[in-house]
Scaffold this active site. Structure first.
Site: not given
Length: 159
Positions: A62, A64, A92, A95
């Site tokens: 992801h 992040e 999410c 993260c």
């Protein structure tokens, strides 16, 4: 066209979110779900990234996480206490957990994620009272533009 400013956000906040949006667009062009992130320290964008789950065939890639890894490496540290992480979509669980573990100082996100968001939508891992660290969280920053990038990406896929 300049983006409208929220009174509690600085010029660095707007620059950080603009960097995250730029990354989201790059990710969408590459066929990734268009989520972008930027890590800002002392008013300077230190690292930025977009999702790379398709490219890496790795669901943990992801935006992040990639941006935070890059920032940690650039600073040669294991914590991001003075950093602000800007992300176009509410983090999410994965993260948000990484942000807590890295002791990120602030998290600023754009669009809320009613299906997986862990900064208030589904749960609130970032501000959970039993965790040893809780970053400052500001949500809904440039939410319309962040949401538009996602909606446009999925509309094209549906058509």
């Amino acid at each position: 066209m300049p983006l409208p400013k929220r009174p509690n956000l600085s010029d660095a906040d707007h620059a950080g979110m603009a960097a995250a949006l730029s990354e989201a667009r790059r990710g969408g062009e590459a066929g990734e779900v268009p989520v972008g992130a930027a890590v800002v320290v002392d008013g300077r964008v230190l690292a930025s990234a977009h999702n790379e789950t398709v490219k890496g065939r790795d669901l943990t890639q992801h935006a992040e996480l990639i941006a935070m890894r890059r920032a940690l490496a650039a600073l040669n540290v294991d914590r991001l206490e003075t950093a602000t992480v800007y992300v176009t979509l509410e983090p999410c669980a994965q993260c948000a957990g990484a942000m807590v573990l890295a002791r990120v100082g602030r998290v600023v996100f754009g669009a809320h994620d009613p299906k997986a968001g862990m900064a208030g939508s589904v749960g609130d891992l970032l501000r959970h009272p039993k965790l040893n660290h809780r970053p400052q969280v500001i949500g809904g920053v440039m939410a319309e533009e962040c949401g538009h990038v996602l909606r446009e990406f999925f509309q094209v896929r549906r058509d």
